[in-house]
Design an enzyme around this catalytic site. Structure first.
Site, mmCIF file in Angstrom:
data_model
loop_
_atom_site.group_PDB
_atom_site.id
_atom_site.type_symbol
_atom_site.label_atom_id
_atom_site.label_comp_id
_atom_site.label_asym_id
_atom_site.label_seq_id
_atom_site.Cartn_x
_atom_site.Cartn_y
_atom_site.Cartn_z
ATOM 1 N N THR A 130 0.822 -1.216 0.000
ATOM 2 C CA THR A 130 0.000 0.000 0.000
ATOM 3 C C THR A 130 0.854 1.262 0.000
ATOM 4 O O THR A 130 2.022 1.230 0.426
ATOM 5 C CB THR A 130 -0.892 -0.009 1.266
ATOM 6 O OG1 THR A 130 -1.443 1.279 1.475
ATOM 7 C CG2 THR A 130 -0.095 -0.359 2.517
ATOM 8 N N ASP A 131 0.252 2.369 -0.429
ATOM 9 C CA ASP A 131 0.961 3.658 -0.365
ATOM 10 C C ASP A 131 1.004 4.197 1.069
ATOM 11 O O ASP A 131 1.719 5.158 1.352
ATOM 12 C CB ASP A 131 0.304 4.697 -1.297
ATOM 13 C CG ASP A 131 -1.164 4.978 -0.974
ATOM 14 O OD1 ASP A 131 -1.737 4.302 -0.089
ATOM 15 O OD2 ASP A 131 -1.747 5.882 -1.608
ATOM 16 N N GLU A 132 0.229 3.558 1.974
ATOM 17 C CA GLU A 132 0.158 4.076 3.353
ATOM 18 C C GLU A 132 1.484 3.916 4.094
ATOM 19 O O GLU A 132 1.703 4.556 5.118
ATOM 20 C CB GLU A 132 -0.994 3.407 4.117
ATOM 21 C CG GLU A 132 -2.315 3.630 3.403
ATOM 22 C CD GLU A 132 -3.555 3.281 4.191
ATOM 23 O OE1 GLU A 132 -3.519 3.310 5.421
ATOM 24 O OE2 GLU A 132 -4.579 2.986 3.544
ATOM 25 N N TYR A 155 -1.753 -0.626 10.937
ATOM 26 C CA TYR A 155 -1.871 -1.293 9.631
ATOM 27 C C TYR A 155 -0.687 -0.928 8.738
ATOM 28 O O TYR A 155 -0.009 -1.803 8.186
ATOM 29 C CB TYR A 155 -3.192 -0.888 8.945
ATOM 30 C CG TYR A 155 -3.223 -1.189 7.455
ATOM 31 C CD1 TYR A 155 -3.196 -2.494 6.988
ATOM 32 C CD2 TYR A 155 -3.258 -0.151 6.507
ATOM 33 C CE1 TYR A 155 -3.208 -2.771 5.620
ATOM 34 C CE2 TYR A 155 -3.283 -0.416 5.147
ATOM 35 C CZ TYR A 155 -3.257 -1.731 4.702
ATOM 36 O OH TYR A 155 -3.262 -2.002 3.352
ATOM 37 N N LYS A 159 2.361 -3.327 7.251
ATOM 38 C CA LYS A 159 2.642 -3.493 5.816
ATOM 39 C C LYS A 159 4.081 -3.043 5.512
ATOM 40 O O LYS A 159 4.784 -3.672 4.722
ATOM 41 C CB LYS A 159 1.643 -2.690 4.965
ATOM 42 C CG LYS A 159 0.225 -3.201 4.973
ATOM 43 C CD LYS A 159 0.050 -4.608 4.412
ATOM 44 C CE LYS A 159 0.253 -4.706 2.909
ATOM 45 N NZ LYS A 159 -0.107 -6.054 2.390
HETATM 46 P P1 NAD Z 1 -9.411 -7.640 2.199
HETATM 47 O O1 NAD Z 1 -9.408 -7.383 3.677
HETATM 48 O O2 NAD Z 1 -10.646 -7.413 1.428
HETATM 49 O O3 NAD Z 1 -8.984 -9.159 1.932
HETATM 50 C C1 NAD Z 1 -7.951 -9.788 2.629
HETATM 51 C C2 NAD Z 1 -8.039 -11.300 2.356
HETATM 52 O O4 NAD Z 1 -6.940 -11.927 3.039
HETATM 53 C C3 NAD Z 1 -9.327 -11.946 2.884
HETATM 54 O O5 NAD Z 1 -9.836 -12.848 1.936
HETATM 55 C C4 NAD Z 1 -8.862 -12.682 4.134
HETATM 56 O O6 NAD Z 1 -9.655 -13.832 4.420
HETATM 57 C C5 NAD Z 1 -7.443 -13.049 3.753
HETATM 58 N N1 NAD Z 1 -6.576 -13.250 4.927
HETATM 59 C C6 NAD Z 1 -6.469 -12.460 6.030
HETATM 60 N N2 NAD Z 1 -5.582 -12.994 6.888
HETATM 61 C C7 NAD Z 1 -5.100 -14.121 6.305
HETATM 62 C C8 NAD Z 1 -4.159 -15.100 6.693
HETATM 63 N N3 NAD Z 1 -3.524 -15.029 7.868
HETATM 64 N N4 NAD Z 1 -3.884 -16.127 5.859
HETATM 65 C C9 NAD Z 1 -4.542 -16.231 4.677
HETATM 66 N N5 NAD Z 1 -5.470 -15.353 4.260
HETATM 67 C C10 NAD Z 1 -5.736 -14.298 5.067
HETATM 68 O O7 NAD Z 1 -8.195 -6.789 1.649
HETATM 69 P P2 NAD Z 1 -8.028 -6.044 0.232
HETATM 70 O O8 NAD Z 1 -8.581 -4.685 0.353
HETATM 71 O O9 NAD Z 1 -8.455 -6.940 -0.851
HETATM 72 O O10 NAD Z 1 -6.434 -5.893 0.195
HETATM 73 C C11 NAD Z 1 -5.625 -6.930 -0.358
HETATM 74 C C12 NAD Z 1 -4.168 -6.526 -0.256
HETATM 75 O O11 NAD Z 1 -3.965 -5.310 -0.974
HETATM 76 C C13 NAD Z 1 -3.702 -6.268 1.172
HETATM 77 O O12 NAD Z 1 -2.394 -6.769 1.292
HETATM 78 C C14 NAD Z 1 -3.706 -4.747 1.299
HETATM 79 O O13 NAD Z 1 -2.732 -4.331 2.204
HETATM 80 C C15 NAD Z 1 -3.363 -4.340 -0.124
HETATM 81 N N6 NAD Z 1 -3.889 -3.035 -0.546
HETATM 82 C C16 NAD Z 1 -5.214 -2.740 -0.396
HETATM 83 C C17 NAD Z 1 -5.685 -1.512 -0.852
HETATM 84 C C18 NAD Z 1 -7.153 -1.160 -0.753
HETATM 85 O O14 NAD Z 1 -7.518 -0.024 -1.082
HETATM 86 N N7 NAD Z 1 -8.027 -2.046 -0.354
HETATM 87 C C19 NAD Z 1 -4.807 -0.604 -1.454
HETATM 88 C C20 NAD Z 1 -3.450 -0.952 -1.586
HETATM 89 C C21 NAD Z 1 -3.010 -2.177 -1.135
HETATM 90 P P1 TYD Z 2 -10.746 3.681 4.269
HETATM 91 O O1 TYD Z 2 -11.688 3.222 3.220
HETATM 92 O O2 TYD Z 2 -10.833 3.071 5.633
HETATM 93 O O3 TYD Z 2 -9.283 3.526 3.649
HETATM 94 P P2 TYD Z 2 -7.848 4.055 4.228
HETATM 95 O O4 TYD Z 2 -8.011 4.447 5.637
HETATM 96 O O5 TYD Z 2 -6.997 2.843 4.081
HETATM 97 O O6 TYD Z 2 -7.448 5.190 3.344
HETATM 98 O O7 TYD Z 2 -10.922 5.243 4.447
HETATM 99 C C1 TYD Z 2 -10.726 6.137 3.366
HETATM 100 C C2 TYD Z 2 -10.844 7.548 3.906
HETATM 101 O O8 TYD Z 2 -12.182 7.753 4.359
HETATM 102 C C3 TYD Z 2 -9.970 7.807 5.119
HETATM 103 O O9 TYD Z 2 -9.499 9.154 5.045
HETATM 104 C C4 TYD Z 2 -10.898 7.649 6.309
HETATM 105 C C5 TYD Z 2 -12.224 8.101 5.750
HETATM 106 N N1 TYD Z 2 -13.437 7.450 6.301
HETATM 107 C C6 TYD Z 2 -14.501 8.234 6.751
HETATM 108 O O10 TYD Z 2 -14.459 9.476 6.707
HETATM 109 N N2 TYD Z 2 -15.618 7.606 7.218
HETATM 110 C C7 TYD Z 2 -15.708 6.244 7.284
HETATM 111 O O11 TYD Z 2 -16.747 5.711 7.757
HETATM 112 C C8 TYD Z 2 -14.606 5.456 6.820
HETATM 113 C C9 TYD Z 2 -14.665 3.956 6.879
HETATM 114 C C10 TYD Z 2 -13.504 6.113 6.326
#
Ligand code: NAD
Ligand code: TYD
Length: 365
Positions: A130-132, A155, A159
Site C-alpha cells: 500500500t501507499d500508506e 496497519y 505493511k
Molecule cells: P481484504 O481485507 O478485502 O482481503 C484480505 C483477504 O486476506 C481476505 O480474503 C482474508 O480472508 C485473507 N486473509 C487475512 N488474513 C489471512 C491469513 N492469515 N492467511 C490467509 N489469508 C488471510 O483486503 P483487500 O482490500 O483486498 O487488500 C488486499 C491486499 O492489498 C492487502 O495486502 C492490502 O494491504 C493491499 N492493498 C489494499 C488496498 C485497498 O484499497 N483495499 C490498497 C493498496 C493495497
Molecule cells: P478507508 O476506506 O478506511 O481507507 P484508508 O483508511 O486505508 O485510506 O478510508 C478512506 C478515507 O475515508 C480515510 O481518510 C478515512 C475516511 N473514512 C470516513 O471518513 N468515514 C468512514 O466511515 C470510513 C470507513 C472512512
C-alpha cells in the site's frame, strides 16, 4: 501454463484479481489460499469450480507446514500475496492480528518460497502493498518509490514491515521478489467497512454517512480492475527486487467523494421506479452526511507518482473516477444479495451451504 498461488484471493482485490487472471489466462492453474477471515468471502469466487485450472485451499499464511506441503505437491511458479488484515480502523482497535498476518504471515510465505525456490530466476514472489507505508503528505507533492517509509497506523506499520522483509529476502537470499505499493482501491466485492461501499450502502438504506474529522483528507482512488492489470504487468515484466507505485491520478477529498456518491445515487434512483421503490428516500441523500470524531493519527493526504510503472511497463489507469464510481454504484445496485448477506452475517452460513462442497479442498487432503 503457470501455477500461481494467490493468497488472500477471497478478499476484495484478491478475488477481483483471480477473476481477471482466470479470464485472461484460461490455462494457468490458479491456487487460491485464504484463511477466510471476516473479509474473505467465497461467494466472490462462486463462478469458479475445482479442476486442473483452479483450486481453493483454506489456510493461514502464517502456517509454514501447510504452505510447505502445497509447494511439495504443486510446482508453484509465482506467488501473489494479497493476504492481509487491511482495515486501518480495525488496526487501531486491535493491532495484534495485523502483526500476525501481515508481518509473521509474510515472513512464513517468504521462508517457504526461499526453501523451495532459492534464488531461481524463473520464479516470482509478488508482494501487494500500500501507499500508506509512506505516511502522510501535505497539500503538495507525491509519493515516489524513493519516498522514505514513514507509516502512521498499526496497519501501515505492519505493511511497511512486510515490505522490508520482502526487500531483505531479495538482497540477502536472491529470492525473486517484486513489490507493488498502491493507492486506495474501489469497485465490486469491497467489504462494506471501507469508505466507498459503506457510503453507497448507507446512502441506499437512508442511514447516516459518517465522515471523519473535517472531511478534507485526500485519497487517490483507483478502480480495482486497473490495479489488477498493473499487478499482472508487474508479475510478467517487473524487474526483480524493484518496487512499483500504482495510483489512480484521482485525488479526492473524502467529503467530495461522499457528496458525489450521494448525487449519483439520487440521480440513478429518481430515474428508476423499481429502485426508488426498493430504496425509498425523500430529498437529497447529502442530508445524511454527519461529521464524526476523527480517526486517531488520520493521514491527511495520499497521492501517488506512478511515472515508473508508466514508463517501464506502459501501464496507465483506464477508468476515470466518473466512470469507475458509476460502475461501482451499479454493481452494488445489481448485487444487493451480496452485501445484504454480509451485513446480516449470513454470508458465513451461505458459503457453508452453497459453495463449500464445490470449492474447498480440506487441509488434510
Ligand atoms: P481484504 O481485507 O478485502 O482481503 C484480505 C483477504 O486476506 C481476505 O480474503 C482474508 O480472508 C485473507 N486473509 C487475512 N488474513 C489471512 C491469513 N492469515 N492467511 C490467509 N489469508 C488471510 O483486503 P483487500 O482490500 O483486498 O487488500 C488486499 C491486499 O492489498 C492487502 O495486502 C492490502 O494491504 C493491499 N492493498 C489494499 C488496498 C485497498 O484499497 N483495499 C490498497 C493498496 C493495497
Ligand atoms: P478507508 O476506506 O478506511 O481507507 P484508508 O483508511 O486505508 O485510506 O478510508 C478512506 C478515507 O475515508 C480515510 O481518510 C478515512 C475516511 N473514512 C470516513 O471518513 N468515514 C468512514 O466511515 C470510513 C470507513 C472512512
Amino acid at each position: 501454463m503457470r501455477k500461481i498461488l494467490i493468497t488472500g484471493g477471497a478478499g476484495f482485490i484478491g478475488s477481483n484479481f483471480v477473476l481477471y487472471m482466470r479470464k485472461r489466462y484460461p490455462s494457468d492453474r490458479i491456487i487460491v489460499f485464504d484463511k477466510l477471515t471476516y473479509a474473505g468471502n467465497l461467494e466472490n469466487l462462486k463462478s469458479l469450480s475445482s479442476g486442473p485450472e483452479y483450486l481453493f485451499i483454506k489456510g493461514d499464511i502464517k502456517d509454514f507446514e501447510i504452505l510447505d506441503r502445497i509447494f511439495g505437491k504443486e510446482e508453484i511458479d509465482a506467488i501473489v500475496n494479497f493476504a492481509a488484515e487491511s482495515h486501518v480502523d480495525r488496526s487501531i482497535l486491535g493491532p495484534k492480528a495485523f502483526i500476525e498476518t501481515n508481518v509473521l504471515g509474510t515472513f512464513a510465505l517468504l521462508e517457504v518460497a526461499r526453501k523451495h525456490w532459492g534464488a531461481s530466476k524463473d520464479k516470482r514472489f509478488l508482494h501487494v502493498s500500500t501507499d500508506e507505508v509512506y505516511g502522510s503528505l501535505g497539500d503538495t507533492g507525491y509519493f515516489t518509490e524513493a519516498t522514505p517509509y514513514s507509516p502512521n497506523s498499526p496497519y501501515a506499520a505492519s505493511k511497511a514491515s512486510s515490505d522490508h522483509l520482502v526487500r531483505a529476502y531479495f538482497h540477502t537470499y536472491g529470492l525473486p521478489v517484486v513489490t507493488t505499493n498502491c493507492s486506495n482501491n474501489y469497485g465490486p466485492y469491497q467489504f462494506p467497512e471501507k469508505l466507498m461501499p459503506l457510503m453507497i450502502i448507507n446512502a441506499l438504506k437512508g442511514k447516516n454517512l459518517p465522515v471523519y474529522g473535517d472531511g478534507q483528507n485526500v485519497r487517490d482512488w483507483l478502480y480495482v480492475e486497473d490495479h489488477c492489470r498493473a499487478i499482472d504487468m508487474v508479475l510478467d515484466k517487473g524487474r526483480g527486487g524493484e518496487t512499483y507505485n500504482i495510483g489512480g491520478k484521482n485525488e479526492k477529498k473524502n467529503i467530495d467523494l461522499v457528496n458525489e456518491v450521494c448525487s449519483i445515487i439520487d440521480e440513478r434512483l429518481s430515474a428508476d421506479k423499481g429502485l426508488s421503490a426498493r430504496y425509498p428516500f425523500k430529498g437529497s441523500r447529502k442530508g445524511l452526511i454527519h461529521f464524526v470524531k476523527d480517526r486517531p493519527g488520520h493521514d491527511r493526504r495520499y497521492a501517488i507518482d506512478c511515472a515508473k510503472i508508466e514508463k517501464e511497463l506502459g501501464w496507465r489507469p483506464e477508468h476515470s473516477f466518473e466512470a469507475g464510481i458509476r460502475k461501482t454504484i451499479d454493481w452494488y445496485l445489481e448485487n444487493p444479495g451480496w452485501w445484504e448477506r454480509i451485513i446480516s452475517g449470513e454470508y458465513r452460513d451461505y458459503y457453508e451451504t452453497q459453495y463449500k462442497e464445490r470449492l474447498v479442498e480440506k487441509r488434510s487432503e
